[in-house]
Write a protein that holds these residues in place. Sequence first.
Motif, short mmCIF file in Angstrom:
data_model
loop_
_atom_site.label_atom_id
_atom_site.label_comp_id
_atom_site.label_asym_id
_atom_site.label_seq_id
_atom_site.Cartn_x
_atom_site.Cartn_y
_atom_site.Cartn_z
N THR A 48 -62.33 -39.44 -16.62
CA THR A 48 -62.74 -39.95 -15.32
C THR A 48 -64.22 -40.28 -15.35
O THR A 48 -65.04 -39.44 -15.69
N THR A 49 -64.54 -41.50 -14.95
CA THR A 49 -65.95 -41.88 -14.87
C THR A 49 -66.41 -41.74 -13.43
O THR A 49 -65.61 -41.68 -12.50
N THR A 50 -67.70 -41.69 -13.24
CA THR A 50 -68.26 -41.55 -11.90
C THR A 50 -67.88 -42.75 -11.04
O THR A 50 -67.53 -42.59 -9.87
N SER A 51 -67.94 -43.95 -11.60
CA SER A 51 -67.63 -45.13 -10.80
C SER A 51 -66.16 -45.16 -10.37
O SER A 51 -65.85 -45.54 -9.25
N SER A 52 -65.25 -44.73 -11.26
CA SER A 52 -63.84 -44.73 -10.86
C SER A 52 -63.58 -43.66 -9.80
O SER A 52 -62.77 -43.86 -8.90
N TYR A 53 -64.28 -42.54 -9.90
CA TYR A 53 -64.13 -41.49 -8.90
C TYR A 53 -64.63 -41.97 -7.54
O TYR A 53 -63.98 -41.77 -6.52
N GLU A 54 -65.79 -42.62 -7.51
CA GLU A 54 -66.35 -43.12 -6.25
C GLU A 54 -65.49 -44.24 -5.68
O GLU A 54 -65.37 -44.37 -4.47
N ALA A 55 -64.88 -45.06 -6.54
CA ALA A 55 -64.02 -46.14 -6.06
C ALA A 55 -62.77 -45.57 -5.38
O ALA A 55 -62.30 -46.11 -4.39
N GLN A 56 -62.24 -44.48 -5.90
CA GLN A 56 -61.07 -43.86 -5.27
C GLN A 56 -61.46 -43.18 -3.97
O GLN A 56 -60.67 -43.15 -3.03
N LYS A 57 -62.64 -42.64 -3.92
CA LYS A 57 -63.09 -41.90 -2.75
C LYS A 57 -63.41 -42.84 -1.59
O LYS A 57 -63.16 -42.51 -0.43
#
Length: 107
Positions: free
Chosen positions: A26-35
Motif C-alpha cells: 500500500t502506498t500513501t497515495s493509494s491510501y489517500e485516494a481510497q480515503k
Amino acid sequence: MSEDRANQPGAARPTGKRQRTGANTTTTSSYEAQKAPAKGAREDKPGGGPLRFLPEVGSEIKKVIWPTASQMVTYTLVVFTFLIVLTALVSGVDFLVGLGVEKVLVP
C-alpha cells in the motif's frame, strides 16, 4: 497448467505474510485516494440513518440460525446446572470463611 509455472525456477511464488518479506503493498497515495470521497458523492450518515434501520434489522434477522427446541432445552439445562454449581461453590466458600472469621474473633 498453473502447476507447471509454479515449478519453474525463478517463478514468483506467494509468500503468505507480505509484512515479513518487507514488501509494501500500500502506498500513501493509494491510501489517500481510497480515503477521499469521490467528487459529487454525498456523505451519508453512519449506518444509513433511521429510515434504513428497520429494513437492515429485518435482513439481519433472516440470517440468524435459530436453535431448535431440543437445542434450547439442552442449553437451558446447561445454564441452570452451571448456576447451581456456581451457587453451591460461592455458598460453600462463604460458609467456610464465616466459620474461620468466627473462630478468630470469638474467644
